[in-house]
Design a protein around this motif. Structure first.
Motif, mmCIF file in Angstrom:
data_model
loop_
_atom_site.group_PDB
_atom_site.id
_atom_site.type_symbol
_atom_site.label_atom_id
_atom_site.label_comp_id
_atom_site.label_asym_id
_atom_site.label_seq_id
_atom_site.Cartn_x
_atom_site.Cartn_y
_atom_site.Cartn_z
ATOM 1 N N GLU A 135 27.191 -4.928 27.291
ATOM 2 C CA GLU A 135 26.701 -5.894 26.318
ATOM 3 C C GLU A 135 25.653 -6.755 27.007
ATOM 4 O O GLU A 135 25.880 -7.279 28.082
ATOM 5 N N THR A 136 24.510 -6.857 26.389
ATOM 6 C CA THR A 136 23.450 -7.661 26.977
ATOM 7 C C THR A 136 23.520 -9.061 26.387
ATOM 8 O O THR A 136 23.648 -9.234 25.175
ATOM 9 N N VAL A 184 22.091 -12.463 25.147
ATOM 10 C CA VAL A 184 20.845 -12.904 24.548
ATOM 11 C C VAL A 184 20.565 -14.310 25.056
ATOM 12 O O VAL A 184 21.400 -15.204 24.951
ATOM 13 N N THR A 185 19.405 -14.502 25.640
ATOM 14 C CA THR A 185 19.010 -15.793 26.172
ATOM 15 C C THR A 185 17.939 -16.383 25.267
ATOM 16 O O THR A 185 16.931 -15.738 24.994
ATOM 17 N N GLU A 186 18.163 -17.605 24.835
ATOM 18 C CA GLU A 186 17.173 -18.268 23.987
ATOM 19 C C GLU A 186 16.024 -18.756 24.865
ATOM 20 O O GLU A 186 16.234 -19.353 25.923
#
Length: 83
Positions: free
Chosen positions: A40-41, A43-45
């Protein structure tokens, strides 16, 4: 009677051929290495600095009273002193 015997022979040969194909397919599937687990990657805002406009991850940004900044110098420059 001759046709019945030929038909029976054809069916037996077909059944043996099909059975062997299924056995080969099962053996090939067992010999194959298992698929690697799906990662699972995260997610970076990504946000932009209010002063210079540089994009950086929100986890690395400094948050001031008037916006988001890339460094403490830009936060002070914009007057966003507080956290």
């Amino acid at each position: 009677m001759k046709y019945l015997l030929v038909m029976g022979l054809v069916l037996v040969v077909f059944w043996i051929w099909r059975h062997n194909r299924e056995a080969e397919r099962d053996a090939a599937a067992a010999a194959r290495p298992p698929a690697p687990p799906q990662r699972e990657t995260a997610v970076t805002e990504i946000v932009a600095c209010e002063v210079c406009g540089v994009h950086l991850p929100k986890s690395e940004a400094l948050i001031g009273n008037r916006g988001i900044y890339c460094s403490d110098a830009h936060r002070r420059q914009a007057g966003g002193q507080g956290l």
